[in-house]
Design a protein around this motif. Structure first.
Motif, PDB file in Angstrom:
ATOM      1  N   LYS A   1       0.826  -1.144   0.104  1.00 14.75           N
ATOM      2  CA  LYS A   1       0.078  -0.232  -0.015  1.00 14.75           C
ATOM      3  C   LYS A   1       0.943   1.165   0.136  1.00 14.75           C
ATOM      4  O   LYS A   1       0.341   2.365  -0.507  1.00 14.75           O
ATOM      5  CB  LYS A   1      -0.952   0.147   1.234  1.00 14.75           C
ATOM      6  N   ALA A   2       2.002   1.002   0.617  1.00 16.08           N
ATOM      7  CA  ALA A   2       3.037   2.265   0.835  1.00 16.08           C
ATOM      8  C   ALA A   2       4.158   2.178  -0.458  1.00 16.08           C
ATOM      9  O   ALA A   2       5.166   2.809  -0.284  1.00 16.08           O
ATOM     10  CB  ALA A   2       3.433   2.704   1.823  1.00 16.08           C
TER      11      ALA A   2
ATOM     12  N   ALA B   1       7.605   1.645   0.753  1.00 15.19           N
ATOM     13  CA  ALA B   1       8.189   2.632   1.526  1.00 15.19           C
ATOM     14  C   ALA B   1       8.757   2.226   2.855  1.00 15.19           C
ATOM     15  O   ALA B   1       8.300   1.337   3.691  1.00 15.19           O
ATOM     16  CB  ALA B   1       7.434   4.026   1.860  1.00 15.19           C
TER      17      ALA B   1
ATOM     18  N   LYS C   1       5.068  -3.610  -9.060  1.00 15.49           N
ATOM     19  CA  LYS C   1       5.051  -2.022  -9.017  1.00 15.49           C
ATOM     20  C   LYS C   1       6.214  -1.326  -8.519  1.00 15.49           C
ATOM     21  O   LYS C   1       6.691  -0.263  -8.966  1.00 15.49           O
ATOM     22  CB  LYS C   1       3.772  -1.525  -8.433  1.00 15.49           C
TER      23      LYS C   1
ATOM     24  N   ALA D   1       9.688   2.633  -2.636  1.00 18.56           N
ATOM     25  CA  ALA D   1       9.697   4.034  -3.186  1.00 18.56           C
ATOM     26  C   ALA D   1      10.526   4.973  -2.240  1.00 18.56           C
ATOM     27  O   ALA D   1       9.897   6.150  -2.279  1.00 18.56           O
ATOM     28  CB  ALA D   1       8.277   4.363  -3.588  1.00 18.56           C
TER      29      ALA D   1
ATOM     30  N   ALA E   1      12.704   6.163   1.493  1.00 10.94           N
ATOM     31  CA  ALA E   1      12.260   6.179   3.105  1.00 10.94           C
ATOM     32  C   ALA E   1      10.924   6.571   3.234  1.00 10.94           C
ATOM     33  O   ALA E   1      10.417   7.396   2.299  1.00 10.94           O
ATOM     34  CB  ALA E   1      13.315   7.032   3.726  1.00 10.94           C
ATOM     35  N   ASP E   2      10.126   6.310   4.366  1.00 10.79           N
ATOM     36  CA  ASP E   2       8.731   6.632   4.676  1.00 10.79           C
ATOM     37  C   ASP E   2       8.641   7.978   5.167  1.00 10.79           C
ATOM     38  O   ASP E   2       9.082   8.446   6.012  1.00 10.79           O
ATOM     39  CB  ASP E   2       8.299   5.477   5.736  1.00 10.79           C
ATOM     40  N   ILE E   3       8.060   8.789   4.084  1.00 10.09           N
ATOM     41  CA  ILE E   3       8.140  10.151   4.150  1.00 10.09           C
ATOM     42  C   ILE E   3       7.168  10.478   5.457  1.00 10.09           C
ATOM     43  O   ILE E   3       7.598  11.695   6.000  1.00 10.09           O
ATOM     44  CB  ILE E   3       7.491  10.962   2.710  1.00 10.09           C
TER      45      ILE E   3
ATOM     46  N   PHE F   1      19.633   6.603   9.370  1.00 10.49           N
ATOM     47  CA  PHE F   1      20.104   6.172   8.183  1.00 10.49           C
ATOM     48  C   PHE F   1      21.514   5.170   8.461  1.00 10.49           C
ATOM     49  O   PHE F   1      21.932   4.343   7.559  1.00 10.49           O
ATOM     50  CB  PHE F   1      20.067   6.559   7.089  1.00 10.49           C
TER      51      PHE F   1
ATOM     52  N   GLY G   1      15.630   6.104  -0.922  1.00 10.50           N
ATOM     53  CA  GLY G   1      16.132   5.018  -0.054  1.00 10.50           C
ATOM     54  C   GLY G   1      15.985   3.636  -0.596  1.00 10.50           C
ATOM     55  O   GLY G   1      16.832   2.757  -0.192  1.00 10.50           O
TER      56      GLY G   1
ATOM     57  N   GLU H   1      18.830   3.250  -2.928  1.00 11.17           N
ATOM     58  CA  GLU H   1      20.088   3.232  -1.942  1.00 11.17           C
ATOM     59  C   GLU H   1      20.202   1.649  -1.311  1.00 11.17           C
ATOM     60  O   GLU H   1      21.310   1.327  -1.319  1.00 11.17           O
ATOM     61  CB  GLU H   1      20.102   4.502  -0.777  1.00 11.17           C
TER      62      GLU H   1
ATOM     63  N   GLU I   1      14.936  12.816  -3.661  1.00 12.57           N
ATOM     64  CA  GLU I   1      14.746  13.467  -2.230  1.00 12.57           C
ATOM     65  C   GLU I   1      14.742  15.061  -2.678  1.00 12.57           C
ATOM     66  O   GLU I   1      14.246  15.902  -1.659  1.00 12.57           O
ATOM     67  CB  GLU I   1      16.002  13.222  -1.348  1.00 12.57           C
TER      68      GLU I   1
ATOM     69  N   ALA J   1      19.633  12.947  -0.815  1.00 12.12           N
ATOM     70  CA  ALA J   1      19.729  11.608  -0.449  1.00 12.12           C
ATOM     71  C   ALA J   1      20.549  11.228   0.868  1.00 12.12           C
ATOM     72  O   ALA J   1      21.402  12.281   1.042  1.00 12.12           O
ATOM     73  CB  ALA J   1      20.561  10.947  -1.506  1.00 12.12           C
ATOM     74  N   GLY J   2      20.047  10.323   1.713  1.00 15.03           N
ATOM     75  CA  GLY J   2      20.737  10.377   2.787  1.00 15.03           C
ATOM     76  C   GLY J   2      21.470   8.908   3.424  1.00 15.03           C
ATOM     77  O   GLY J   2      21.909   8.730   4.375  1.00 15.03           O
TER      78      GLY J   2
HETATM   79  N1  CAA Z   1       6.944   7.133   1.673  1.00 15.91           N
HETATM   80  C1  CAA Z   1       5.746   7.058   2.217  1.00 15.91           C
HETATM   81  N2  CAA Z   1       4.880   6.851   1.552  1.00 15.91           N
HETATM   82  C2  CAA Z   1       4.991   6.583   0.190  1.00 15.91           C
HETATM   83  C3  CAA Z   1       6.218   6.880  -0.332  1.00 15.91           C
HETATM   84  C4  CAA Z   1       7.340   7.244   0.700  1.00 15.91           C
HETATM   85  N3  CAA Z   1       8.572   7.179  -0.005  1.00 15.91           N
HETATM   86  N4  CAA Z   1       6.129   6.492  -1.631  1.00 15.91           N
HETATM   87  C5  CAA Z   1       4.991   6.262  -1.976  1.00 15.91           C
HETATM   88  N5  CAA Z   1       4.156   6.228  -0.733  1.00 15.91           N
HETATM   89  C6  CAA Z   1       2.596   6.033  -0.612  1.00 15.91           C
HETATM   90  C7  CAA Z   1       1.979   7.362  -1.322  1.00 15.91           C
HETATM   91  O1  CAA Z   1       1.747   8.201  -0.230  1.00 15.91           O
HETATM   92  C8  CAA Z   1       0.481   6.508  -1.275  1.00 15.91           C
HETATM   93  O2  CAA Z   1       0.001   6.474  -0.177  1.00 15.91           O
HETATM   94  P1  CAA Z   1      -1.894   6.541   0.018  1.00 15.91           P
HETATM   95  O3  CAA Z   1      -2.345   5.348  -1.100  1.00 15.91           O
HETATM   96  O4  CAA Z   1      -2.061   6.281   1.545  1.00 15.91           O
HETATM   97  O5  CAA Z   1      -1.833   7.931  -0.522  1.00 15.91           O
HETATM   98  C9  CAA Z   1       0.773   5.010  -1.898  1.00 15.91           C
HETATM   99  O6  CAA Z   1       2.069   4.992  -1.317  1.00 15.91           O
HETATM  100  C10 CAA Z   1       0.772   4.975  -3.555  1.00 15.91           C
HETATM  101  O7  CAA Z   1       1.881   6.151  -3.855  1.00 15.91           O
HETATM  102  P2  CAA Z   1       1.163   7.238  -5.293  1.00 15.91           P
HETATM  103  O8  CAA Z   1      -0.300   7.271  -5.039  1.00 15.91           O
HETATM  104  O9  CAA Z   1       2.045   8.431  -4.942  1.00 15.91           O
HETATM  105  O10 CAA Z   1       1.516   6.169  -6.528  1.00 15.91           O
HETATM  106  P3  CAA Z   1       1.754   6.838  -7.917  1.00 15.91           P
HETATM  107  O11 CAA Z   1       1.971   5.678  -8.875  1.00 15.91           O
HETATM  108  O12 CAA Z   1       0.752   8.011  -8.312  1.00 15.91           O
HETATM  109  O13 CAA Z   1       3.347   7.307  -7.637  1.00 15.91           O
HETATM  110  C11 CAA Z   1       5.808   7.401  -7.051  1.00 15.91           C
HETATM  111  C12 CAA Z   1       4.477   6.719  -7.410  1.00 15.91           C
HETATM  112  C13 CAA Z   1       6.136   8.166  -8.132  1.00 15.91           C
HETATM  113  C14 CAA Z   1       6.684   6.465  -6.662  1.00 15.91           C
HETATM  114  C15 CAA Z   1       5.048   8.452  -5.751  1.00 15.91           C
HETATM  115  O14 CAA Z   1       4.466   7.622  -4.899  1.00 15.91           O
HETATM  116  C16 CAA Z   1       6.398   9.120  -5.265  1.00 15.91           C
HETATM  117  O15 CAA Z   1       6.971   9.997  -5.849  1.00 15.91           O
HETATM  118  N6  CAA Z   1       6.787   8.687  -4.181  1.00 15.91           N
HETATM  119  C17 CAA Z   1       7.991   9.185  -3.178  1.00 15.91           C
HETATM  120  C18 CAA Z   1       9.395   8.974  -3.851  1.00 15.91           C
HETATM  121  C19 CAA Z   1      10.490   9.693  -3.017  1.00 15.91           C
HETATM  122  O16 CAA Z   1      10.335  10.840  -3.069  1.00 15.91           O
HETATM  123  N7  CAA Z   1      11.336   9.048  -2.347  1.00 15.91           N
HETATM  124  C20 CAA Z   1      12.237   9.596  -1.591  1.00 15.91           C
HETATM  125  C21 CAA Z   1      12.063   9.493  -0.330  1.00 15.91           C
HETATM  126  S1  CAA Z   1      13.114  10.170   1.059  1.00 15.91           S
HETATM  127  C22 CAA Z   1      14.550   9.258   1.142  1.00 15.91           C
HETATM  128  O17 CAA Z   1      14.297   7.801   0.533  1.00 15.91           O
HETATM  129  C23 CAA Z   1      15.597   9.456   1.924  1.00 15.91           C
HETATM  130  C24 CAA Z   1      16.787   8.725   1.954  1.00 15.91           C
HETATM  131  O18 CAA Z   1      17.867   9.088   1.000  1.00 15.91           O
HETATM  132  C25 CAA Z   1      16.960   7.538   2.700  1.00 15.91           C
END
Ligand code: CAA
Length: 259
Positions: free
Chosen positions: A27-28, A31, A63, A67, A69-71, A88, A112, A115, A135, A142-143
């Protein structure tokens, strides 16, 4: 459960096995929250202690590999909180396992997630894979290796592009860039990754560990230090039965049977 672990026999002849770990937070988009990463670390460290497990395959869903780390878990954190737990830092434990780990990536492999894939020893992907470090779009960077490992793997030009624009690269670009070792069809990705794992499982365990250690050291060490480490590991393998068996089998024109 956040992850599924399936240990399979590597062949019909001995007790060696391979493990398939599937990230399971669909569902996430897988993440990586603390709970999931904790489960993943725990599972990989347990498998790493099992001498029969010769290779781990880490995959996600069709799919998303992951995607990022959990935002939602990060969004309200303060600087002090990030520093206090060195956020991290613990993730890097994945790169310290002795057992080779192959990331089998389909779909989104972002932040993440990318990564985590790079902390594995090898990345293979399906045609649907999309790699990115988005990020920058969240007001951070990125972290967990996205500016470091990615730059060493694909070079500054492409890494800077990905880290500054947040744009994704597809499977073909990832292959051409040297980020992934093989690209498979979406339907056969996991099966093909398991074949690679079984192939590795059939080699000598000590030489596999040495090869893994030496290749990974190339990312850290200056050339002369790396060459020295490689030679010392090479020399050490002459203390193993597998070296005697491997070389004898070659000269006797028969397949080697490693212990
Ligand atoms: N954290 C938490 N929730 C996330 C998530 C994330 N990284 N990526 C996706 N989700 C959740 C969405 O919030 C959504 O939840 P709901 O159904 O409750 O609304 C669900 O997963 C499905 O996602 P989308 O509706 O956004 O799906 P999409 O097909 O329209 O888009 C996507 C897919 C392009 C991957 C988009 O979800 C996205 O951009 N995700 C975030 C990617 C991102 O920014 N990643 C970096 C995170 S920060 C990090 O990782 C730090 C580090 O360096 C360690």
């Amino acid at each position: 459960s956040n992850i599924l672990v399936d240990v399979q026999k590597a062949n019909d002849k001995d007790n060696t096995s391979i493990a398939l770990i599937t990230l399971n937070r669909p569902k996430a988009l897988n993440a990586l929250n603390d709970a999931l990463f904790g489960d993943l670390l725990h599972a990989t460290q347990l498998l790493d202690k099992d001498k029969d497990v010769r290779c781990i395959v880490l995959t996600g869903s069709t799919k998303a590999f992951a995607a990022g780390a959990d935002i939602s878990e990060m969004k309200d954190k303060t600087y002090e909180e990030c520093m206090a737990v060195d956020m991290f830092a613990e993730w890097q434990q994945i790169s310290k396992l002795k057992t080779p780990i192959v990331a089998a990536v389909a779909g989104f492999c972002l932040g993440g997630g990318c990564e985590l894939a790079m902390m594995c020893d090898m990345i293979v992907c399906s045609k649907s894979a999309k790699f990115g470090q988005p990020e920058i779009n969240l007001g951070v960077i990125a972290g967990a290796g996205g500016t470091q490992r990615l730059t060493k793997r694909i070079g500054k030009a492409k890494s800077m592009y990905m880290n500054l624009t947040g744009e994704f690269i597809n499977a073909e670009e990832a292959f051409v860039s040297g980020l992934v070792a093989k690209v498979f069809d979406n339907e056969t990705l996991v099966e093909e990754a398991l074949k690679i794992a079984k192939n590795i499982a059939a080699k000598g365990a000590l030489s596999v560990q040495a090869a893994k250690e030496a290749v990974n050291a190339a990312e850290d060490l200056p050339l002369q230090e790396g060459l020295r480490l490689e030679r010392r590991l090479f020399h050490a393998l002459f203390a193993t039965d597998d070296q005697k068996e491997g070389m004898a089998a070659f000269l006797e024109k028969r397949p080697a049977s490693f212990k």
